[in-house]
Design a protein around this motif. Structure first.
Motif, short mmCIF file in Angstrom:
data_model
loop_
_atom_site.label_atom_id
_atom_site.label_comp_id
_atom_site.label_asym_id
_atom_site.label_seq_id
_atom_site.Cartn_x
_atom_site.Cartn_y
_atom_site.Cartn_z
N TYR A 44 63.23 -72.17 13.41
CA TYR A 44 62.26 -72.04 14.49
C TYR A 44 62.99 -71.61 15.75
N VAL A 45 62.89 -70.33 16.06
CA VAL A 45 63.63 -69.71 17.16
C VAL A 45 62.69 -68.80 17.95
N SER A 46 63.10 -68.47 19.17
CA SER A 46 62.30 -67.58 20.02
C SER A 46 62.88 -66.18 20.11
N SER A 47 64.15 -66.02 19.77
CA SER A 47 64.87 -64.77 20.02
C SER A 47 64.41 -63.60 19.17
N VAL A 48 63.76 -63.86 18.05
CA VAL A 48 63.32 -62.76 17.19
C VAL A 48 62.14 -62.02 17.82
N GLU A 49 61.11 -62.79 18.21
CA GLU A 49 59.92 -62.16 18.80
C GLU A 49 60.03 -61.95 20.31
N SER A 50 60.74 -62.86 21.00
CA SER A 50 60.73 -62.83 22.47
C SER A 50 62.06 -63.32 23.04
N PRO A 51 63.10 -62.48 22.99
CA PRO A 51 64.42 -62.92 23.46
C PRO A 51 64.47 -63.14 24.96
N LEU A 52 65.16 -64.20 25.36
CA LEU A 52 65.36 -64.53 26.78
C LEU A 52 66.86 -64.63 27.04
N THR A 53 67.35 -63.89 28.02
CA THR A 53 68.78 -63.95 28.33
C THR A 53 69.06 -65.06 29.34
N TRP A 54 70.30 -65.51 29.34
CA TRP A 54 70.72 -66.51 30.32
C TRP A 54 70.52 -65.99 31.74
N GLY A 55 70.83 -64.70 31.93
CA GLY A 55 70.70 -64.10 33.26
C GLY A 55 69.27 -64.18 33.78
N LYS A 56 68.30 -63.84 32.92
CA LYS A 56 66.90 -63.89 33.33
C LYS A 56 66.48 -65.33 33.61
N TYR A 57 66.92 -66.24 32.79
CA TYR A 57 66.56 -67.65 32.98
C TYR A 57 67.02 -68.16 34.34
N ILE A 58 68.29 -67.92 34.67
CA ILE A 58 68.83 -68.38 35.95
C ILE A 58 68.19 -67.63 37.12
N LYS A 59 67.99 -66.31 36.96
CA LYS A 59 67.40 -65.51 38.03
C LYS A 59 65.99 -65.97 38.35
N GLU A 60 65.18 -66.21 37.32
CA GLU A 60 63.80 -66.67 37.55
C GLU A 60 63.79 -68.06 38.19
N MET A 61 64.72 -68.91 37.79
CA MET A 61 64.82 -70.22 38.42
C MET A 61 65.06 -70.08 39.92
N GLN A 62 65.88 -69.11 40.30
CA GLN A 62 66.20 -68.90 41.71
C GLN A 62 64.98 -68.44 42.51
N VAL A 63 64.07 -67.70 41.86
CA VAL A 63 62.84 -67.26 42.52
C VAL A 63 62.01 -68.47 42.94
N TYR A 64 61.84 -69.41 42.03
CA TYR A 64 61.03 -70.60 42.34
C TYR A 64 61.77 -71.56 43.26
#
Length: 502
Positions: free
Chosen positions: A310-330
């Protein structure tokens, strides 16, 4: 494979008696909440051990007082009558059950979710093996006695075989058998570190061995192996953004947004495979449904335990960079009031560069703050805190600087077998998953459930954050000034000695 003709998930599980291990953990309590709220269960038996002076009953009672169960209390006020608390210890070969509890379980249980595990990466091998490996063996032994068992779902991890770059939904051999490992413990041998081989920690290592146990000892049971990746906060149920721990990405994000963690061993373009805990529970329940019908012989004759990645990366991959960047927006919209410094972070992958960055960005400021505490007659704590957090990040290094290729064919096939009604009630697909809204929920979940701040203090927090920003800029300017002064001193020193020579 012919089309399934059996009933839906709720109808299949209706009036069933469930046995859940690991019920007080992040995944276990989410599973209990969903089963009580969405499935017409007869009983949910939970095996819990007494701990820290609290009995099993007290621990479960305290758990249900959490705000996480507010929705359940509203929709099912009589939920308590469906819960049967059993005092037991999975490390005990007999699970420490009384004869009456043992007899009740073997007579009544229909479905088992084995979620119990120690998830500490640095757990001593013997302790990790007792819980993750031998605890699983003990559960299998109990399950074989059960007269009305319809399904058993063993929760593993997608990283159980993380030394491989590609992980398929199949059983891989572990580095050692449970018997040989137990013999080493019995002989009181000092286990060399190399026994882990290419496994980065005792958690993944013992989970791999436990899977081998399933295929060796559990092949006469209606059983499946469920491998979730990194489990994060809830997406929507029972409320968005709920979490109760700082494991994995949420722990890193918390340290970053309060200004405590300033340098991170992380490769921004690598995929972080994260799955919401409520989606994970929905997938687990779907796997149970599939297991029940598969072993009833409805449409499959192969009875070997089935594995579901049960993983997310096959259908909808999320990079560490995007995760941290979006956190910074909020973060800009609602910084935590408890921030100790303005958010600032540098990523690294080279160990030596990391040591320099830690010294400059963590240790020097920590030593300065500890000195101030010492002058004021208070206990020092910052250096100790950084030592602890850096040890944790070292344990995560293997996962934050690499990524894996996962096969999730069985999990995707299962989704296609579900009815539209079941897909709506037990949503777990990552097709067109909205990471932006999830990361927003994750941020506010950290703010609310980890930092214990609500939205009423946002205005005050923004004012404080603005001050921290200018203090940060002043500090950067000061450091820049010091560097320039050192540079000019070195330049003058060199030219002076050259003039003397010539």
């Amino acid at each position: 494979m012919s089309q399934i003709t059996q009933t839906g998930i709720v109808e299949t599980l209706k009036d069933g008696t469930f046995l859940i291990t690991g019920s007080t953990g992040f995944l276990g309590k989410t599973l209990i909440e969903k089963l009580l709220r969405s499935c017409s269960v007869k009983n949910i038996a939970v095996i819990v051990r007494s701990k820290k002076g609290l009995t099993a009953n007290h621990r479960i009672a305290n758990m249900f007082e959490q705000t996480f169960f507010d929705r359940l209390r509203k929709e099912l006020p009589e939920y308590a009558k469906y819960i049967k608390v059993i005092d037991g210890d999975l490390e005990n070969p007999s699970i420490g059950l009384t004869s009456s509890d043992h007899d009740w379980l073997i007579e009544n249980v229909n479905f088992i979710f084995h979620c119990a595990a120690t998830v500490k990466f640095n757990e001593p091998l013997e302790i990790a093996a007792k819980i993750n490996v031998y605890g699983t063996e003990n559960m299998l032994s109990l399950a074989k006695e059960m007269k009305n068992l319809k399904g058993f779902v063993h929760v593993s991890t997608a990283y159980s075989h993380c030394p491989r770059n590609e992980i398929k939904e199949q059983n891989y051999p572990a580095a050692i058998t449970p018997e040989n490992l137990k013999n080493m413990f019995d002989l009181k041998e000092e286990l060399p570190q190399k026994i882990l081989g290419d496994w980065p920690n005792t958690y993944c290592f013992t989970k791999a061995i436990a899977e081998n146990v399933i295929f060796k000892s559990g092949n006469h049971l209606p059983i499946s192996v469920f491998r979730p990746s990194i489990i994060g906060c809830t997406k929507s149920e029972p409320c968005p953004g709920w979490l109760d721990n700082m494991n994995g990405p949420s722990g890193i994000a918390t340290g970053v947004i309060v200004g405590f963690i300033r340098t991170i061993p992380l490769e921004a373009n690598k995929v972080t495979d994260m799955v919401p805990v409520d989606y994970t529970v929905n997938a687990m329940i779907s796997v149970m449904w599939n297991t029940v019908h598969r072993y009833q012989g409805t449409y499959e004759t192969n009875k070997e335990p089935k594995i579901y990645n049960y993983v997310s990366s096959v259908e909808s991959p999320l990079t560490w960079g995007k995760y941290i960047k979006e956190m910074q927006v909020y973060y800009q919209n609602a910084p935590p009031f408890r921030s100790m410094w303005y958010r600032f972070n540098v990523f690294y992958t080279n160990i030596w560069i990391g040591m320099i960055l830690r010294f400059l960005l963590h240790r020097i400021p920590a030593a300065f703050m500890d000195l101030l505490l010492l002058v004021r007659g208070k206990k020092t704590k910052l250096l100790k805190m950084y030592s602890k957090i850096e040890s944790m990040m070292d344990l995560l290094y293997f996962f934050t600087t690499r990524q894996w290729t996962f096969d999730n064919s069985n999990t995707k096939e299962l989704w296609l077998l579900l009815s539209e009604e079941d897909r709506s009630m037990f949503q777990y697909s990552f097709d067109k998953f909205d990471w932006n809204s999830y990361i927003e929920d994750n941020f506010y979940g950290i703010r609310k459930h980890i930092l214990h701040e609500d939205i009423s203090n946002i205005s005050e927090a923004i004012t404080k954050n603005r001050k921290l920003f200018w203090l940060h800029q002043l500090f950067i300017g000061f450091i820049f000034y010091i560097v320039i002064q050192i540079f000019w001193w070195l330049k003058s020193f060199i030219f002076y000695h050259i003039s003397i020579i010539f």
